[in-house]
Design a protein around this motif. Structure first.
Motif, mmCIF file in Angstrom:
data_model
loop_
_atom_site.group_PDB
_atom_site.id
_atom_site.type_symbol
_atom_site.label_atom_id
_atom_site.label_comp_id
_atom_site.label_asym_id
_atom_site.label_seq_id
_atom_site.Cartn_x
_atom_site.Cartn_y
_atom_site.Cartn_z
ATOM 1 N N TRP A 1 0.844 -1.195 0.000
ATOM 2 C CA TRP A 1 0.000 0.000 0.000
ATOM 3 C C TRP A 1 0.882 1.249 0.000
ATOM 4 O O TRP A 1 1.912 1.290 0.671
ATOM 5 N N SER A 2 0.468 2.256 -0.736
ATOM 6 C CA SER A 2 1.224 3.511 -0.784
ATOM 7 C C SER A 2 0.271 4.629 -1.181
ATOM 8 O O SER A 2 -0.906 4.403 -1.489
ATOM 9 N N ASP A 3 0.808 5.865 -1.173
ATOM 10 C CA ASP A 3 0.000 6.982 -1.648
ATOM 11 C C ASP A 3 0.140 7.108 -3.166
ATOM 12 O O ASP A 3 0.727 6.249 -3.831
ATOM 13 N N ASN A 4 -0.368 8.187 -3.711
ATOM 14 C CA ASN A 4 -0.376 8.369 -5.155
ATOM 15 C C ASN A 4 0.848 9.126 -5.669
ATOM 16 O O ASN A 4 0.765 9.827 -6.679
ATOM 17 N N GLY A 5 1.977 9.001 -4.987
ATOM 18 C CA GLY A 5 3.197 9.641 -5.464
ATOM 19 C C GLY A 5 3.594 9.137 -6.840
ATOM 20 O O GLY A 5 3.371 7.964 -7.179
ATOM 21 N N THR A 6 4.202 10.017 -7.633
ATOM 22 C CA THR A 6 4.560 9.630 -9.006
ATOM 23 C C THR A 6 5.559 8.480 -9.034
ATOM 24 O O THR A 6 5.518 7.634 -9.937
ATOM 25 N N ASN A 7 6.464 8.445 -8.036
ATOM 26 C CA ASN A 7 7.425 7.334 -8.025
ATOM 27 C C ASN A 7 6.730 6.000 -7.711
ATOM 28 O O ASN A 7 7.095 4.959 -8.263
ATOM 29 N N PHE A 8 5.703 6.023 -6.852
ATOM 30 C CA PHE A 8 4.965 4.800 -6.572
ATOM 31 C C PHE A 8 4.106 4.389 -7.767
ATOM 32 O O PHE A 8 3.963 3.198 -8.058
ATOM 33 N N GLN A 9 3.541 5.382 -8.451
ATOM 34 C CA GLN A 9 2.750 5.053 -9.636
ATOM 35 C C GLN A 9 3.608 4.389 -10.700
ATOM 36 O O GLN A 9 3.200 3.402 -11.323
ATOM 37 N N GLY A 10 4.824 4.907 -10.892
ATOM 38 C CA GLY A 10 5.709 4.317 -11.886
ATOM 39 C C GLY A 10 6.186 2.928 -11.509
ATOM 40 O O GLY A 10 6.499 2.114 -12.382
ATOM 41 N N ALA A 11 6.238 2.652 -10.180
ATOM 42 C CA ALA A 11 6.715 1.338 -9.734
ATOM 43 C C ALA A 11 5.633 0.270 -9.770
ATOM 44 O O ALA A 11 5.935 -0.919 -9.669
ATOM 45 N N CYS A 12 4.362 0.693 -9.918
ATOM 46 C CA CYS A 12 3.255 -0.268 -9.861
ATOM 47 C C CYS A 12 3.394 -1.350 -10.930
ATOM 48 O O CYS A 12 3.152 -2.535 -10.672
ATOM 49 N N THR A 13 3.767 -0.967 -12.152
ATOM 50 C CA THR A 13 3.828 -1.931 -13.252
ATOM 51 C C THR A 13 4.816 -3.045 -12.958
ATOM 52 O O THR A 13 4.516 -4.234 -13.119
ATOM 53 N N GLU A 14 6.004 -2.673 -12.490
ATOM 54 C CA GLU A 14 7.009 -3.696 -12.200
ATOM 55 C C GLU A 14 6.616 -4.532 -11.000
ATOM 56 O O GLU A 14 6.884 -5.738 -10.958
ATOM 57 N N LEU A 15 5.962 -3.930 -10.008
ATOM 58 C CA LEU A 15 5.543 -4.693 -8.838
ATOM 59 C C LEU A 15 4.497 -5.738 -9.218
ATOM 60 O O LEU A 15 4.514 -6.860 -8.719
ATOM 61 N N HIS A 16 3.585 -5.377 -10.113
ATOM 62 C CA HIS A 16 2.611 -6.359 -10.575
ATOM 63 C C HIS A 16 3.313 -7.483 -11.322
ATOM 64 O O HIS A 16 2.886 -8.646 -11.265
ATOM 65 N N GLY A 17 4.400 -7.183 -12.010
ATOM 66 C CA GLY A 17 5.158 -8.223 -12.692
ATOM 67 C C GLY A 17 5.831 -9.179 -11.731
ATOM 68 O O GLY A 17 6.128 -10.322 -12.088
ATOM 69 N N MET A 18 6.091 -8.718 -10.491
ATOM 70 C CA MET A 18 6.669 -9.585 -9.456
ATOM 71 C C MET A 18 5.590 -10.245 -8.610
ATOM 72 O O MET A 18 5.841 -10.722 -7.515
ATOM 73 N N GLU A 19 4.330 -10.216 -9.097
ATOM 74 C CA GLU A 19 3.194 -10.834 -8.417
ATOM 75 C C GLU A 19 2.932 -10.196 -7.062
ATOM 76 O O GLU A 19 2.532 -10.859 -6.100
ATOM 77 N N VAL A 20 3.163 -8.878 -6.984
ATOM 78 C CA VAL A 20 2.836 -8.113 -5.786
ATOM 79 C C VAL A 20 1.675 -7.204 -6.130
ATOM 80 O O VAL A 20 1.749 -6.416 -7.078
ATOM 81 N N HIS A 21 0.591 -7.300 -5.377
ATOM 82 C CA HIS A 21 -0.561 -6.436 -5.614
ATOM 83 C C HIS A 21 -0.285 -5.078 -4.973
ATOM 84 O O HIS A 21 -0.171 -4.969 -3.747
ATOM 85 N N SER A 22 -0.157 -4.053 -5.797
ATOM 86 C CA SER A 22 0.146 -2.708 -5.304
ATOM 87 C C SER A 22 -1.129 -1.882 -5.277
ATOM 88 O O SER A 22 -1.870 -1.819 -6.264
ATOM 89 N N THR A 23 -1.411 -1.253 -4.137
ATOM 90 C CA THR A 23 -2.620 -0.476 -3.948
ATOM 91 C C THR A 23 -2.244 0.968 -3.675
ATOM 92 O O THR A 23 -1.496 1.258 -2.741
ATOM 93 N N LEU A 24 -2.759 1.887 -4.497
ATOM 94 C CA LEU A 24 -2.538 3.311 -4.318
ATOM 95 C C LEU A 24 -3.763 3.918 -3.655
ATOM 96 O O LEU A 24 -4.891 3.706 -4.112
ATOM 97 N N ILE A 25 -3.557 4.656 -2.573
ATOM 98 C CA ILE A 25 -4.669 5.268 -1.866
ATOM 99 C C ILE A 25 -4.413 6.767 -1.749
ATOM 100 O O ILE A 25 -3.333 7.266 -2.074
ATOM 101 N N SER A 26 -5.410 7.491 -1.262
ATOM 102 C CA SER A 26 -5.271 8.930 -1.088
ATOM 103 C C SER A 26 -4.331 9.236 0.071
ATOM 104 O O SER A 26 -4.098 8.383 0.933
ATOM 105 N N PRO A 27 -3.794 10.470 0.127
ATOM 106 C CA PRO A 27 -2.838 10.799 1.195
ATOM 107 C C PRO A 27 -3.439 10.770 2.597
ATOM 108 O O PRO A 27 -2.723 10.672 3.572
#
Length: 262
Positions: free
Chosen positions: A82-108
């Motif tokens: 789980w993380s906020d909607n930071g641009t660095n976290f948004q960019g990391a979501c694609t690779e994390l899904h490729g590692m079979e990690v469910h990434s959840t972006l939430i509001s601050p």
């Protein structure tokens, strides 16, 4: 007053199965004769409230991915991150899904890790006397043991020899990681029995988590009575600013002086 999400109340899971991540800083470090910025990356187990700290050299997506990979190398692959909607976290979501990690972006708002960021900053201010440490000193300072040894609950203990439940119990087997957590295993005992004993120890911590910690975080304070004041016989910690918090002595209240309003 809404119900907590499942990762906050998930019991009997490996620590950091459900993890929240956030950045804090910048932290200034000394590199030769100049100063450079570093950022702390805080990972927190949403169930046990244990933390893991990494150092990021920038706010880019690549640096974020490297910090996540370093975390996974030590703590294992989380089920959800789980993380906020930071641009660095948004960019990391694609690779994390490729590692079979469910990434959840939430509001601050309403993040479970903001309070732990403050705890880490308070610990750094008291430990890190040099305002511009070296990279090596900063990494040595960003250790999780101090914050992970904090008590999870404020419920008075029945016995002065009993330890308060801490995140370190789930990571190290005790609040400080020092000393044996169970009886020494005699020679000739099979590894299978040793494994079962370690599982029983972990289950005992989770049972305490269910009995002592879970009712506190799921309490609906709007309909709850006021907290019970301290009374004679309660077990408390004796705060000593000159000693680490993990070494504070325990005491028993012998007498209570009431104010004019009770």
């Amino acid at each position: 007053m809404a119900e907590l999400p499942y990762p906050r109340v998930a019991a009997f899971h490996r620590p950091f199965s459900y993890t929240g991540v956030d950045y804090f800083g910048p932290l200034m470090v000394r590199v030769r004769r100049s100063s450079e910025k570093r950022y702390g990356v805080l990972f927190t187990c949403l169930s046990t409230r244990a933390i893991h700290l990494e150092v990021a050299y920038s706010l880019t997506t690549d640096s974020c991915i490297l910090a996540v990979r370093s975390f996974m190398a030590r703590r294992g692959c989380p089920v959800e991150l789980w993380s906020d909607n930071g641009t660095n976290f948004q960019g990391a979501c694609t690779e994390l899904h490729g590692m079979e990690v469910h990434s959840t972006l939430i509001s601050p708002q309403g993040r479970a890790w903001e309070r732990l960021v403050r705890s880490v900053k308070t610990a750094l201010e008291s430990i890190l006397l040099d305002k511009r440490p070296s990279d090596e000193l900063l990494r040595a300072t960003l250790m999780e043991a101090v914050v992970n040894s904090r008590p999870l609950t404020y419920i008075p203990l029945e016995d002065e020899n009993e330890e308060s439940l801490t995140p370190n119990h789930f990571l190290l087997g005790s609040s400080t990681g020092r000393g044996p957590t169970m009886e020494p295993i005699p020679e000739g005992v099979q590894l299978k029995k040793s494994w079962r004993e370690s599982q029983q120890l972990a289950d005992s911590f989770w049972r305490r988590w269910l009995q002592e910690y879970l009712p506190v975080i799921t309490r609906r304070t709007k309909w709850c009575e006021k907290a019970k004041p301290l009374v004679e016989g309660d077990i408390v910690y004796v705060c000593d600013p000159g000693q680490p918090r993990s070494q504070w002595p325990k005491g028993r209240i012998l007498k209570v002086n009431l104010s004019s309003d009770g």
